[in-house]
Design an enzyme around this catalytic site. Structure first.
Site, PDB file in Angstrom:
ATOM      1  N   HIS A  71    -104.998 -23.931  60.867  1.00  0.00           N
ATOM      2  CA  HIS A  71    -105.550 -22.201  61.643  1.00  0.00           C
ATOM      3  C   HIS A  71    -107.249 -22.158  61.499  1.00  0.00           C
ATOM      4  CE1 HIS A  71    -102.211 -19.854  62.563  1.00  0.00           C
ATOM      5  NE2 HIS A  71    -102.569 -18.987  64.274  1.00  0.00           N
ATOM      6  N   GLY A 110    -109.651 -10.071  60.097  1.00  0.00           N
ATOM      7  CA  GLY A 110    -111.088  -9.024  59.664  1.00  0.00           C
ATOM      8  C   GLY A 110    -111.937  -9.895  58.586  1.00  0.00           C
ATOM      9  N   GLY A 111    -110.754 -10.874  58.067  1.00  0.00           N
ATOM     10  CA  GLY A 111    -111.702 -11.221  56.928  1.00  0.00           C
ATOM     11  C   GLY A 111    -111.323 -10.638  55.499  1.00  0.00           C
ATOM     12  N   ASN A 112    -111.128 -11.493  54.290  1.00  0.00           N
ATOM     13  CA  ASN A 112    -111.197 -10.853  53.086  1.00  0.00           C
ATOM     14  C   ASN A 112    -112.165  -9.852  52.558  1.00  0.00           C
ATOM     15  OD1 ASN A 112    -109.211 -13.081  51.938  1.00  0.00           O
ATOM     16  ND2 ASN A 112    -111.520 -13.463  51.928  1.00  0.00           N
ATOM     17  N   VAL A 118    -112.420  -7.145  55.209  1.00  0.00           N
ATOM     18  CA  VAL A 118    -111.798  -5.443  55.113  1.00  0.00           C
ATOM     19  C   VAL A 118    -110.458  -5.255  55.013  1.00  0.00           C
ATOM     20  CG1 VAL A 118    -110.268  -5.024  57.625  1.00  0.00           C
ATOM     21  CG2 VAL A 118    -112.881  -6.416  57.932  1.00  0.00           C
ATOM     22  N   GLY A 119    -109.641  -6.558  54.552  1.00  0.00           N
ATOM     23  CA  GLY A 119    -108.196  -6.686  53.565  1.00  0.00           C
ATOM     24  C   GLY A 119    -108.583  -5.792  52.336  1.00  0.00           C
ATOM     25  N   LYS A 120    -109.895  -5.787  51.163  1.00  0.00           N
ATOM     26  CA  LYS A 120    -110.326  -5.238  50.692  1.00  0.00           C
ATOM     27  C   LYS A 120    -110.571  -3.876  50.405  1.00  0.00           C
ATOM     28  CE  LYS A 120    -112.805  -5.933  46.530  1.00  0.00           C
ATOM     29  NZ  LYS A 120    -114.999  -6.755  45.512  1.00  0.00           N
TER      30      LYS A 120
END
Length: 495
Positions: free
Chosen positions: A379, A448-450, A452-454
């Site tokens: 990916h 969304g990327g790190n 957004v997760g955080k």
């Protein structure tokens, strides 16, 4: 049905009601920050839905819709025409007619240099496959894949085209073709000597340049493609026209739904800016998360639905389209039913050859880790993809471990003696709600990327403990029941 009808109706009502209210809150926060999002990202003027502006920040959707409208849909229509004429007049030569058309379409869209690179990748893969060593084939595939990330090579390819979009089309096509070359080469390693005629270089070209799956998939393994392409089924123009009309109407509905979502909710623009997410209410935060994963689902109903329809028209059986993410209640189910073609590829060519579930505990851990490592690297290999892959690996391993422990005879007997089927179902849903929360978190990192997760981890599980966390798990408990009931009903009706 294991649970009383009233209880299932309650879960269904809470699931649907929470979706609708969460979407309403996501719509409200989108309106609140509309001016700021417009200044920062440039929302597109709306022409479809009551003059609402459109969120253009989902690169994949905007990219493929633009390419489809300009050229790819016309080339797919050409493929359909060639396919139907060849099925009607020269069924025996259909694979070669489609191969020639696919090569011509590739040349037209990517230019002679792009066509030459794809042909070179196929030729190298075929040459290495002659050694009939799976390890060598994988080394070749990973090497070819790695060349797509070498800065000097990237710059050289960029100079072939006038725009970045044209370069990215070559990049995406080569990434997908890498999987197709790998599938053919491994099948050649396993079956080549016994079936030389069906594993010739000509068949590889027919497979690699098959146009409906050429740029973005879905993935169809070579053994399935070859077997189905060789079988000459009865051809009915009337039946095919009916399939085409129904398929086009479905895809148009899904496209309208996807467009409506990004006109009503500025999901991707808000995810690109941290302050609105940090300030949003819990309902709005949940609504944006649901909208993000559901938009991804609807998007792939369109992006996979178009080639799947053409596969049907060609007399082939396409991989099943993605299953609705709101019905997902485990990591394992998500991987099995969202991208079915990719799942079959990973299981057939990585997981099972490395030992899979039949090996020791360490062997299973290793084969699963290797599978997710490859997916993350394929990916793009960015840091957030490794976090996403690691979370999915952990989720699948924990689910598999719990399933194995609970299936041990003494434990299984104890559970069956102590709890009724309805109680076991409710306990299953409790565990599934925890799994689903981590599944959504991992998908938010992927989409969304790190950052957004955080934000979601901090807002829901740290700052929101205990009430926000338990409320989310409570609604996911309802979703899990609905998903399990749907799965059970679908399985019974399928039988």
């Amino acid at each position: 049905m294991l649970l009383p009808a009233w209880e299932m109706r309650l879960y269904g009502l809470l699931a649907v009601g929470s979706h609708l209210y969460a979407f309403y809150e996501a719509h409200r926060v989108s309106r609140k920050y509309e001016a700021a999002m417009d200044r920062e990202f440039g929302l597109e003027p709306g022409t479809l839905f009551w003059g609402l502006k459109k969120d253009p920040m989902d690169f994949e959707w905007s990219y493929w819709i633009e390419w489809g409208r300009e050229r790819i849909l016309w080339l797919l229509a050409g493929h359909l025409l060639v396919s139907q004429v060849s099925r009607l007049l020269v069924e025996k030569y259909k694979p070669w007619c489609l191969m020639v058309y696919g090569m011509a379409a590739c040349w037209l869209l990517l230019g002679i240099k792009g066509f030459a690179v794809i042909l070179l990748h196929a030729t190298i893969s075929f040459a290495v496959a002659q050694f009939q060593l799976s390890v060598l084939t994988w080394l070749c595939s990973l090497t070819l894949l790695s060349t797509l990330r070498i800065p000097a090579v990237e710059e050289a390819k960029r100079k072939w085209y006038d725009t970045e979009n044209e370069y990215y089309l070559l990049l995406f096509t080569l990434s997908v073709r890498c999987l197709f070359c790998t599938s053919f080469s491994l099948e050649f390693c396993w079956h080549g000597p016994a079936q030389k005629s069906s594993h010739s270089f000509l068949w590889m070209l027919a497979y690699v340049f098959y146009y409906p799956t050429f740029h973005n998939g879905p993935l169809v393994n070579f053994d399935e493609f070859s077997k189905q392409m060789r079988s000459q089924e009865a051809f009915s123009l009337k039946t095919n026209l009916r399939i085409l009309m129904v398929g086009v109407m479905r895809i148009f509905f899904w496209w309208c739904l996807a467009e409506l979502m990004i006109h009503l909710m500025y999901i991707h623009a808000l995810y690109s800016s941290a302050p609105p997410l940090e300030a949003a209410s819990y309902w709005a935060l949940g609504g944006l998360a649901l909208a993000q994963v559901l938009f991804f689902y609807v998007k792939y109903l369109v992006l996979y639905g178009v080639p799947a329809l053409l596969l049907q028209m060609d007399g082939l059986k396409p991989p099943a389209l993605p299953c609705c993410v709101s019905l997902m209640h485990s990591f394992t189910k998500m991987w099995r039913t969202f991208d079915v073609g990719l799942h079959r590829f990973l299981v057939r060519y990585i997981y099972v050859p490395m030992g899979g579930s039949q090996s020791s505990l360490l062997g299973t851990l290793f084969s699963t880790a290797l599978t997710f490592a490859f997916v993350s690297y394929w990916h793009g290999g960015q840091s957030y993809l490794w976090y996403w892959g690691a979370l999915n690996w952990l989720g699948v391993i924990v689910e598999s471990g719990i399933t194995k422990i609970l299936s041990i005879s003494p434990i299984q007997d104890l559970i069956e003696r102590s709890f009724s089927p309805s109680i076991r179902r409710r306990l299953h849903a409790v565990l599934a709600s925890v799994s689903t929360s981590m599944l959504i978190l991992s998908n938010l990192i992927f989409l969304g990327g790190n950052h957004v997760g955080k934000i979601y981890w901090n807002r829901i599980f740290m700052e929101g403990w205990p009430w926000a966390t338990l409320t989310v798990l409570g609604f996911l408990y309802c979703y899990s029941h609905v998903g399990m009931e749907w799965e059970q009903t679908y399985a019974v009706s399928a039988e």
